[in-house]
Design an enzyme around this catalytic site. Structure first.
Site, PDB file in Angstrom:
ATOM      1  N   ASN A 254       0.796  -0.866  -0.153  1.00 11.94           N
ATOM      2  CA  ASN A 254      -0.198   0.113  -0.203  1.00 11.94           C
ATOM      3  C   ASN A 254       0.600   1.488  -0.296  1.00 11.94           C
ATOM      4  OD1 ASN A 254       0.460  -1.252   2.760  1.00 11.94           O
ATOM      5  ND2 ASN A 254      -1.122   0.832   2.965  1.00 11.94           N
ATOM      6  N   ILE A 255       0.444   2.189  -0.291  1.00 12.22           N
ATOM      7  CA  ILE A 255       1.162   3.094  -0.943  1.00 12.22           C
ATOM      8  C   ILE A 255       0.122   4.557  -0.341  1.00 12.22           C
ATOM      9  CG2 ILE A 255       2.336   5.147  -2.369  1.00 12.22           C
ATOM     10  CD1 ILE A 255       2.949   2.145  -4.320  1.00 12.22           C
TER      11      ILE A 255
ATOM     12  N   CYS B 230      -4.300   0.789  -2.639  1.00 12.76           N
ATOM     13  CA  CYS B 230      -3.740  -0.764  -1.876  1.00 12.76           C
ATOM     14  C   CYS B 230      -2.703  -1.058  -2.671  1.00 12.76           C
ATOM     15  CB  CYS B 230      -5.346  -1.630  -1.565  1.00 12.76           C
ATOM     16  SG  CYS B 230      -6.416  -0.756  -0.566  1.00 12.76           S
TER      17      CYS B 230
ATOM     18  N   GLU C 180      -2.928  -4.656  -2.834  1.00 14.16           N
ATOM     19  CA  GLU C 180      -3.498  -5.612  -4.136  1.00 14.16           C
ATOM     20  C   GLU C 180      -3.534  -5.160  -5.396  1.00 14.16           C
ATOM     21  OE1 GLU C 180      -4.739  -4.888  -1.260  1.00 14.16           O
ATOM     22  OE2 GLU C 180      -5.898  -6.195  -0.322  1.00 14.16           O
TER      23      GLU C 180
ATOM     24  N   CYS D  52      -9.884  -5.657   0.702  1.00 18.17           N
ATOM     25  CA  CYS D  52     -11.034  -5.032   0.981  1.00 18.17           C
ATOM     26  C   CYS D  52     -11.721  -4.983  -0.066  1.00 18.17           C
ATOM     27  CB  CYS D  52     -10.357  -3.226   0.075  1.00 18.17           C
ATOM     28  SG  CYS D  52     -10.088  -2.447  -0.686  1.00 18.17           S
TER      29      CYS D  52
ATOM     30  N   CYS E 256     -10.462  -3.713  -3.527  1.00 18.60           N
ATOM     31  CA  CYS E 256      -9.675  -5.077  -4.897  1.00 18.60           C
ATOM     32  C   CYS E 256     -10.514  -6.159  -5.417  1.00 18.60           C
ATOM     33  CB  CYS E 256      -8.662  -5.325  -3.044  1.00 18.60           C
ATOM     34  SG  CYS E 256      -6.929  -3.318  -3.132  1.00 18.60           S
TER      35      CYS E 256
HETATM   36  N1  THU Z   1      -5.356  -1.985   2.909  1.00 14.90           N
HETATM   37  C1  THU Z   1      -4.549  -1.906   1.157  1.00 14.90           C
HETATM   38  O1  THU Z   1      -3.605  -1.864   0.916  1.00 14.90           O
HETATM   39  N2  THU Z   1      -5.166  -3.543   0.700  1.00 14.90           N
HETATM   40  C2  THU Z   1      -6.270  -3.748   1.213  1.00 14.90           C
HETATM   41  O2  THU Z   1      -7.372  -5.105   0.628  1.00 14.90           O
HETATM   42  C3  THU Z   1      -6.736  -3.165   2.690  1.00 14.90           C
HETATM   43  C4  THU Z   1      -6.140  -2.022   3.231  1.00 14.90           C
HETATM   44  C5  THU Z   1      -4.557  -0.357   3.037  1.00 14.90           C
HETATM   45  C6  THU Z   1      -5.214   1.509   2.719  1.00 14.90           C
HETATM   46  C7  THU Z   1      -4.520   1.632   3.696  1.00 14.90           C
HETATM   47  O3  THU Z   1      -2.900   1.954   3.173  1.00 14.90           O
HETATM   48  C8  THU Z   1      -4.115   0.973   4.947  1.00 14.90           C
HETATM   49  O4  THU Z   1      -4.389  -0.539   4.501  1.00 14.90           O
HETATM   50  C9  THU Z   1      -5.312   0.991   5.434  1.00 14.90           C
HETATM   51  O5  THU Z   1      -6.536   1.119   5.352  1.00 14.90           O
END
Ligand code: THU
Length: 142
Positions: free
Chosen positions: A42-43, A53, A55, A91, A94
């Site tokens: 995640n960035i 996210c 994914e 999430c 994704c």
């Molecule tokens: N996040 C992801 O990278 N993937 C997911 O499927 C759920 C959430 C990240 C987004 C944000 O940077 C952090 O997790 C908190 O929500």
């Protein structure tokens, strides 16, 4: 590339997350039919909405390099600086992005600190909306 190795790649990808705002870091490792693995983390962004996210980073890296035949993805996430949660759930956005390119039996590995759970896309996105719903001749059936 077995399931355990793919999970380990997701854990390593998580260490590269940029998550100064949520303090929650996520890693993903996407295995393509070619054998190539695309990782993602995640960035986040100070303006919040440009954040992305892990994914989706992995999926978009693969698609942008001409790979959209996906076999499985491993994901893990947890509080920054801590071990990954036992079972991190991707999430909804994704899951929907995966549904664009993957069939219902696509495998999603939920990686914990040293084990994983195996789910299908259908289990995580029941009654999901897919390219077939828009036009059966487009998208993943192309
Ligand atoms: N996040 C992801 O990278 N993937 C997911 O499927 C759920 C959430 C990240 C987004 C944000 O940077 C952090 O997790 C908190 O929500």
């Amino acid at each position: 590339m077995d399931d355990r190795e793919l999970c380990e790649m997701a854990r390593q990808a998580r260490s590269r997350a940029y998550a100064p705002y949520s303090g929650y870091t996520v890693g993903a490792a996407l295995l393509c039919a070619s054998g190539r693995v695309y990782t993602g983390c995640n960035i986040e962004n100070a303006a919040f909405s440009p954040s992305v996210c892990a994914e989706r980073v992995a999926v978009f890296k693969a698609v942008s390099e001409g790979n959209k035949d996906f076999l499985k993805i491993a994901v893990c996430g947890g509080r920054s600086g801590q071990a990954p949660a036992e079972s991190f759930p991707p999430c909804g956005v994704c899951r929907q992005v995966l549904a664009e390119f993957c069939k219902k039996d696509f495998v999603i590995l939920l990686a914990g600190p040293d084990s994983f759970e195996k789910k299908s896309l259908e289990q995580l996105l029941p009654l999901g909306f897919s390219p077939d719903d828009v036009d059966g001749s487009k998208g993943k059936t192309e």
